[in-house]
Design an enzyme around this catalytic site. Structure first.
Site, PDB file in Angstrom:
ATOM      1  N   GLY A  14      39.586  39.962 -17.401  1.00 44.11           N
ATOM      2  CA  GLY A  14      40.135  40.256 -18.720  1.00 44.11           C
ATOM      3  C   GLY A  14      40.462  38.982 -19.476  1.00 44.11           C
ATOM      4  O   GLY A  14      40.915  37.998 -18.892  1.00 44.11           O
ATOM      5  N   ARG A  75      32.255  41.440 -16.494  1.00 40.11           N
ATOM      6  CA  ARG A  75      32.272  41.842 -15.082  1.00 40.11           C
ATOM      7  C   ARG A  75      30.874  41.589 -14.509  1.00 40.11           C
ATOM      8  O   ARG A  75      29.877  41.681 -15.216  1.00 40.11           O
ATOM      9  CB  ARG A  75      32.610  43.326 -14.946  1.00 40.11           C
ATOM     10  CG  ARG A  75      33.867  43.748 -15.729  1.00 40.11           C
ATOM     11  CD  ARG A  75      35.137  43.191 -15.172  1.00 40.11           C
ATOM     12  NE  ARG A  75      36.301  43.630 -15.933  1.00 40.11           N
ATOM     13  CZ  ARG A  75      37.539  43.207 -15.727  1.00 40.11           C
ATOM     14  NH1 ARG A  75      37.776  42.321 -14.772  1.00 40.11           N
ATOM     15  NH2 ARG A  75      38.542  43.659 -16.461  1.00 40.11           N
ATOM     16  N   ASP A 106      43.134  37.646 -10.145  1.00 39.89           N
ATOM     17  CA  ASP A 106      42.854  37.785  -8.715  1.00 39.89           C
ATOM     18  C   ASP A 106      41.384  38.060  -8.423  1.00 39.89           C
ATOM     19  O   ASP A 106      40.809  37.507  -7.485  1.00 39.89           O
ATOM     20  CB  ASP A 106      43.699  38.920  -8.127  1.00 39.89           C
ATOM     21  CG  ASP A 106      45.107  38.449  -7.763  1.00 39.89           C
ATOM     22  OD1 ASP A 106      45.277  37.250  -7.512  1.00 39.89           O
ATOM     23  OD2 ASP A 106      46.021  39.285  -7.737  1.00 39.89           O
ATOM     24  N   THR A 128      45.821  35.557 -17.063  1.00 39.46           N
ATOM     25  CA  THR A 128      45.937  37.005 -17.198  1.00 39.46           C
ATOM     26  C   THR A 128      47.267  37.327 -17.859  1.00 39.46           C
ATOM     27  O   THR A 128      48.291  36.728 -17.530  1.00 39.46           O
ATOM     28  CB  THR A 128      45.868  37.731 -15.834  1.00 39.46           C
ATOM     29  OG1 THR A 128      46.285  39.099 -16.003  1.00 39.46           O
ATOM     30  CG2 THR A 128      46.754  37.087 -14.792  1.00 39.46           C
ATOM     31  N   ASP A 130      48.967  39.857 -17.369  1.00 40.68           N
ATOM     32  CA  ASP A 130      49.776  40.697 -16.482  1.00 40.68           C
ATOM     33  C   ASP A 130      50.795  39.915 -15.655  1.00 40.68           C
ATOM     34  O   ASP A 130      51.727  40.506 -15.119  1.00 40.68           O
ATOM     35  CB  ASP A 130      48.866  41.487 -15.533  1.00 40.68           C
ATOM     36  CG  ASP A 130      47.836  42.316 -16.274  1.00 40.68           C
ATOM     37  OD1 ASP A 130      48.167  42.838 -17.356  1.00 40.68           O
ATOM     38  OD2 ASP A 130      46.700  42.433 -15.786  1.00 40.68           O
ATOM     39  N   ASP A 132      50.548  38.813 -12.736  1.00 47.11           N
ATOM     40  CA  ASP A 132      50.607  39.479 -11.435  1.00 47.11           C
ATOM     41  C   ASP A 132      49.918  38.697 -10.319  1.00 47.11           C
ATOM     42  O   ASP A 132      49.605  39.261  -9.270  1.00 47.11           O
ATOM     43  CB  ASP A 132      49.994  40.876 -11.536  1.00 47.11           C
ATOM     44  CG  ASP A 132      48.520  40.854 -11.957  1.00 47.11           C
ATOM     45  OD1 ASP A 132      48.024  39.791 -12.371  1.00 47.11           O
ATOM     46  OD2 ASP A 132      47.871  41.912 -11.874  1.00 47.11           O
ATOM     47  N   GLY A 173      49.670  45.748 -17.923  1.00 44.34           N
ATOM     48  CA  GLY A 173      50.214  45.084 -16.751  1.00 44.34           C
ATOM     49  C   GLY A 173      49.559  45.505 -15.453  1.00 44.34           C
ATOM     50  O   GLY A 173      49.986  45.107 -14.377  1.00 44.34           O
ATOM     51  N   ARG A 174      48.536  46.347 -15.545  1.00 45.05           N
ATOM     52  CA  ARG A 174      47.881  46.902 -14.355  1.00 45.05           C
ATOM     53  C   ARG A 174      48.936  47.564 -13.458  1.00 45.05           C
ATOM     54  O   ARG A 174      49.621  48.481 -13.879  1.00 45.05           O
ATOM     55  CB  ARG A 174      47.104  45.822 -13.601  1.00 45.05           C
ATOM     56  CG  ARG A 174      45.879  45.336 -14.330  1.00 45.05           C
ATOM     57  CD  ARG A 174      44.892  44.661 -13.408  1.00 45.05           C
ATOM     58  NE  ARG A 174      45.491  43.590 -12.620  1.00 45.05           N
ATOM     59  CZ  ARG A 174      44.841  42.945 -11.656  1.00 45.05           C
ATOM     60  NH1 ARG A 174      43.602  43.274 -11.355  1.00 45.05           N
ATOM     61  NH2 ARG A 174      45.433  41.983 -10.987  1.00 45.05           N
TER      62      ARG A 174
END
Length: 324
Positions: A14, A75, A106, A128, A130, A132, A173-174
């Site tokens: 993303g 992707r 990730d 990202t 997020d 995360d 934020g997934r």
């Protein structure tokens, strides 16, 4: 260990505001240290297909203020296969790329790890919204996304007050609640629903809304992280049915990814880009750039992928106290 001569840089997964600042930093730092820098468009897919061009200082002029990524992203299911990885390595040799800087999350790191096992020198930069990624306290794009969401909350509150409504906002934020919990604090939300914590609708959402109404409040805000089961639309419907307060759901979606990056994201991305080049120049291989204790550092790629990250309990507590 042979000295590197050429760096390939790509963005994967993303997009996030600040990625262009990181690209700019990698290119200009590489040139400063006498290296060739090759821009790879559309992520790992572009590496497989040879969508690659040498970059100059001017290639990255006037981009630091732009959101998204000038190298684009995509992707690449093919890259997950042995055939795809071998094609990527072969194409890197064609263009003389002996090291790779991967900007992403990730999934991008796992791609970097896979190609490193075939002999490519890689360094990852966390990009990202997020926030995360387990090995780092900060990821590029996170601060800008927070500010974008906060601006939306402030605007939506004006309408909610005018109509005495409850606004239920779903944020990105997934499977992580970093954006949600922080904007619930900064936005004065009555409740926040996080994927990290089970919730009881009556206790955690309806009760603070009703208590607020009894104190004379005329608008209410509930923040829902996208990783929560029972999304914003369903939650808004239940609030209306059980309290009689009109609730409207707003899914902010990809507006959170765009926009000009904040000063924080521009500076951190620039520092990470420089660090990535310096790590490669000094002989570092298969590393991840991270920010810990406000210091930009580097970690082993394999170890970084194993690191887990928990949402700080004190943030959740703070959100509850501030919603009183």
């Amino acid at each position: 260990m042979s000295e590197i001569k050429s760096i390939g840089v790509l963005t994967s997964g993303g997009d996030a505001p600040g990625m262009n600042a990181a690209i700019r930093a990698v290119v200009r730092s590489g040139l400063y240290y006498g290296l060739r820098v090759m821009g790879i468009r559309k992520g790992f897919d572009g590496l497989i297909n040879g969508d690659i061009e040498e970059m100059t200082a001017r290639s990255v002029g006037d981009i630091i203020q732009r959101g998204g990524t000038i190298l684009q992203t995509a992707r690449s299911p093919q890259f997950k296969t042995e055939e795809g990885l071998n094609k990527a390595m072969a194409m890197a040799k064609v263009f003389g790329i002996d090291s790779l800087v991967v900007i992403g999350g990730d999934g991008s790191y796992r791609g970097a790890r896979d190609i490193s096992r075939l002999g490519m020198n890689v360094v990852g930069i966390p990009g990202t919204i997020d926030n995360d990624i387990g090995c780092t306290e900060y990821t590029i794009g996170y601060d800008t996304a927070l500010n974008t969401v906060q601006d939306a909350i402030d605007k939506i509150r004006d309408t909610a007050y005018s109509h005495e409504r409850c606004s239920v906002l779903e944020v990105m934020g997934r499977h992580a609640g970093y954006i949600a919990v922080n904007v619930s604090i900064s936005g004065g939300a009555e409740a926040v629903i996080l994927p990290e914590k089970p919730y009881d609708l009556d206790k955690d959402v309806l009760k603070p809304i009703i208590e607020g109404r009894n104190r004379g409040k005329r608008n209410y805000t509930v923040i829902v992280a996208e990783g929560v089961e029972g999304k914003a639309i369903e939650i808004a419907k239940e609030i209306t049915e059980k309290t009689g307060i009109e609730a409207r759901a707003t899914i902010l979606g990809h507006i959170q990814r765009g926009g000009s990056p904040t000063v924080q994201d521009r500076v951190m991305a620039s520092m990470m880009g420089l660090k990535a080049v310096e790590v490669l120049k000094s002989g570092g291989r298969n590393r991840i750039i991270a920010v810990n204790n406000n210091e930009v550092t580097d970690l082993d790629l394999e170890e970084a992928l194993k690191t887990k990250k928990d949402l700080p309990e004190e943030l959740i507590t703070l959100s509850k106290i501030m919603s009183l």
